[in-house]
Design a protein around this motif. Structure first.
Motif, short mmCIF file in Angstrom:
data_model
loop_
_atom_site.label_atom_id
_atom_site.label_comp_id
_atom_site.label_asym_id
_atom_site.label_seq_id
_atom_site.Cartn_x
_atom_site.Cartn_y
_atom_site.Cartn_z
N ALA A 311 0.83 -1.21 0.00
CA ALA A 311 0.00 0.00 0.00
C ALA A 311 0.86 1.25 0.00
CB ALA A 311 -0.93 -0.01 1.21
N TRP A 312 2.02 1.20 0.69
CA TRP A 312 2.91 2.36 0.72
C TRP A 312 3.39 2.68 -0.69
CZ3 TRP A 312 7.69 4.21 -0.51
CH2 TRP A 312 8.14 5.35 0.18
N TRP A 313 3.79 1.66 -1.43
CA TRP A 313 4.29 1.90 -2.78
C TRP A 313 3.16 2.23 -3.75
CZ3 TRP A 313 8.59 3.57 -4.42
CH2 TRP A 313 9.79 3.28 -3.75
N ARG A 314 1.99 1.65 -3.58
CA ARG A 314 0.88 2.03 -4.46
C ARG A 314 0.58 3.52 -4.31
NH1 ARG A 314 -1.26 -2.95 -2.70
NH2 ARG A 314 -2.77 -1.92 -1.32
N HIS A 315 0.65 4.02 -3.08
CA HIS A 315 0.41 5.44 -2.87
C HIS A 315 1.49 6.29 -3.52
CE1 HIS A 315 -0.93 9.15 -0.96
NE2 HIS A 315 0.35 9.38 -0.71
N GLU A 316 2.72 5.77 -3.61
CA GLU A 316 3.77 6.55 -4.24
C GLU A 316 3.45 6.87 -5.70
OE1 GLU A 316 6.97 8.08 -3.10
OE2 GLU A 316 5.30 8.04 -1.69
N PHE A 333 -8.52 15.98 -6.10
CA PHE A 333 -9.14 15.07 -5.13
C PHE A 333 -9.16 15.61 -3.70
CE2 PHE A 333 -4.66 13.95 -5.28
CZ PHE A 333 -4.32 13.71 -3.96
N ARG A 334 -8.66 16.82 -3.46
CA ARG A 334 -8.59 17.34 -2.10
C ARG A 334 -9.96 17.41 -1.43
NH1 ARG A 334 -5.17 22.48 -1.52
NH2 ARG A 334 -6.57 23.12 -3.20
N ALA A 354 -11.69 0.98 7.25
CA ALA A 354 -11.09 2.25 6.84
C ALA A 354 -9.87 2.01 5.95
CB ALA A 354 -10.70 3.06 8.07
N ALA A 355 -9.05 1.01 6.28
CA ALA A 355 -7.86 0.72 5.47
C ALA A 355 -8.26 0.31 4.05
CB ALA A 355 -7.04 -0.38 6.13
N ALA A 356 -9.31 -0.50 3.94
CA ALA A 356 -9.77 -0.92 2.62
C ALA A 356 -10.31 0.26 1.82
CB ALA A 356 -10.84 -2.00 2.76
N GLU A 357 -11.06 1.14 2.48
CA GLU A 357 -11.60 2.31 1.80
C GLU A 357 -10.49 3.27 1.39
OE1 GLU A 357 -14.64 5.06 0.38
OE2 GLU A 357 -14.28 2.89 0.48
N ALA A 358 -9.49 3.44 2.26
CA ALA A 358 -8.37 4.31 1.93
C ALA A 358 -7.63 3.78 0.71
CB ALA A 358 -7.42 4.41 3.13
N ASP A 359 -7.46 2.48 0.63
CA ASP A 359 -6.76 1.90 -0.53
C ASP A 359 -7.59 2.07 -1.79
OD1 ASP A 359 -4.46 0.32 -1.50
OD2 ASP A 359 -5.99 -1.18 -1.96
N LEU A 361 -9.78 4.48 -2.43
CA LEU A 361 -9.70 5.87 -2.83
C LEU A 361 -8.32 6.21 -3.41
CD1 LEU A 361 -11.61 7.50 0.15
CD2 LEU A 361 -12.33 7.50 -2.25
N ASP A 362 -7.29 5.64 -2.84
CA ASP A 362 -5.94 5.88 -3.32
C ASP A 362 -5.80 5.46 -4.78
OD1 ASP A 362 -3.39 6.81 -1.88
OD2 ASP A 362 -2.66 5.11 -3.04
N ARG A 363 -6.34 4.30 -5.10
CA ARG A 363 -6.26 3.81 -6.48
C ARG A 363 -7.06 4.72 -7.42
NH1 ARG A 363 -4.83 -1.92 -6.79
NH2 ARG A 363 -4.52 -2.78 -4.71
N TRP A 364 -8.24 5.16 -6.96
CA TRP A 364 -9.07 6.02 -7.79
C TRP A 364 -8.38 7.37 -8.03
CZ3 TRP A 364 -11.98 7.44 -11.37
CH2 TRP A 364 -12.65 8.66 -11.37
#
Length: 408
Positions: A311-316, A333-334, A354-359, A361-364
């Motif tokens: 997840a850390w690298w996907r966010h990068e 997206f702010r 929350a972790a699943a939703e954060a991931d 949203l991160d992908r989107w």
């Protein structure tokens, strides 16, 4: 580098920290259960072996991928600690004896062994005087070493602990708020031990002034998050010397020092402790989500190489695409980021949800920003640095997911 600050509210204490480290150094959230240990059991820390204690408390830690210790964390008793690299007159000249501990090791040891902040300070001081501190503090730059300061909080208050080798000084936090950065601050101790030149390069006084202001005016978690996201302007300001290190939300880019905020944490110690973490770099592009100390966490497999399972690298992919034009990218997206956090702060979801939703949203958001095909507005020298870091970690370019509909 780093910044940590606390705010005292009518209802109790708040603590916030950005952990600034090398741009390709993934940092993972990890949970360790309370445990009993047999007498004489050895404990292997990052570089040394010391005796284990009979009982260790449950902890949640934010750990650089290669390190036993942690940049920040909390235990089951509400003790929460953030540490800072501090540059002293002895930094870089330590002779290793084989028993020294990293400041990050001292942080974890204090959380595992203490039930309140005074005990945590005592654990650090005792280990410091017995073993000293030392060893490489960077996987990418093995010769890089530093001393440490700590901001130790529990629901009743907070203490600043500053060190130089085996020397130390502490100060109880009084008043509305307090912050620490990469320079010594306790009167007398700072004058004796600080390295002013390295402190100026790190821009620690500039950042500490901004986090001190955030600490003074904060009344809740949202204010602490805002303090961690501070760029001292609408977008990062870049320096050829130290990148965007003149504000708490740091982004790499300097030729002398290049660190960025690789993880962020806000501890709400009012009542039952509740912790808010990004689990990613860049609090400006990351999403703060809840974690609790009494629940296991899935481990992130990130290292210093890109891994799509991390997840850390996907966010990068999101963070590094936004950096092409920070103001324009973040604007995409702010509003959704802020609305999501407001809803979570009002009614914290279950951490796994929350972790699943954060991931999700991160992908989107990654697809959204990549699809905007932002023109790179950074200076040429900064683009070259980031191309070098991307190549070292085999980071692919974020690609828009064609045909993907907005999430609702």
């Amino acid at each position: 580098m780093c910044d940590t600050f606390v705010a005292r509210t009518d209802a109790g204490m708040l603590l916030a920290k950005n952990s600034d480290r090398d741009p390709n150094e993934a940092q993972s959230l990890r949970w360790y259960a309370a445990a009993d240990h047999p007498p004489g059991e050895p404990l292997r820390t990052t570089w040394s072996t010391i005796p284990q204690v009979a009982h260790t408390h449950a902890v949640v830690l934010s750990q650089p991928w290669w390190m036993w210790g942690a940049e920040m964390g909390a235990n089951e008793h509400g003790v929460t600690i953030g540490n800072e690299a501090v540059f002293t007159r002895r930094t870089g000249r330590q002779a290793r004896t084989g028993t020294e501990l990293l400041g990050m090791d001292l942080l974890r040891l204090a959380l595992e062994r203490a039930t309140h902040r005074d005990e945590a300070v005592e654990v650090i001081v005792t280990l410091l005087e017995q073993h000293g501190q030392g060893g490489s503090c960077s996987h990418e730059h093995p010769r890089f070493t530093y001393d440490n300061s700590f901001l130790v909080a529990d629901p009743a208050g907070a203490t600043v602990l500053e060190t130089a080798g085996r020397h130390w000084a502490s100060e109880e936090v009084a008043g509305r708020g307090r912050s620490i950065s990469n320079g010594l601050t306790i009167p007398g101790f700072a004058e004796r031990h600080a390295d002013p030149l390295r402190g100026r390069v790190a821009r620690c006084a500039v950042r500490r002034a901004r986090t001190a202001e955030s600490a003074q005016r904060a009344t809740g978690v949202a204010d602490m998050i805002a303090g961690l996201r501070d760029h001292a302007g609408p977008a990062p300001t870049w320096s050829l010397v130290n990148g965007a290190l003149s504000a708490p939300c740091a982004h790499a880019g300097g030729l002398v020092t290049s660190t960025q905020s690789t993880a962020s944490w806000v501890a709400d110690l009012r009542g039952t402790p509740q912790h808010w973490v990004t689990g990613t770099s860049a609090p400006c592009t990351g999403l703060f989500r809840p974690v609790v100390v009494n629940q296991p966490l899935p481990e992130d497999p990130g290292t210093n190489r890109f891994d799509p399972a991390s997840a850390w690298w996907r966010h990068e992919l999101l963070h590094r695409t936004v950096l092409r034009d920070h103001a324009a990218g973040l604007a995409l997206f702010r509003e959704e980021r802020d609305a999501t956090e407001r809803a979570w702060l009002d009614a914290p979801p279950e951490p796994g949800e929350a972790a699943a939703e954060a991931d999700r949203l991160d992908r989107w958001w990654t697809a959204l920003v990549a699809g905007a095909d932002l023109e790179d507005a950074r200076p040429a020298w900064l683009r070259r640095l980031w191309r070098r870091w991307d190549a070292a970690a085999d980071v692919p370019q974020a690609q828009p997911e064609r045909g993907q509909a907005p999430l609702t």
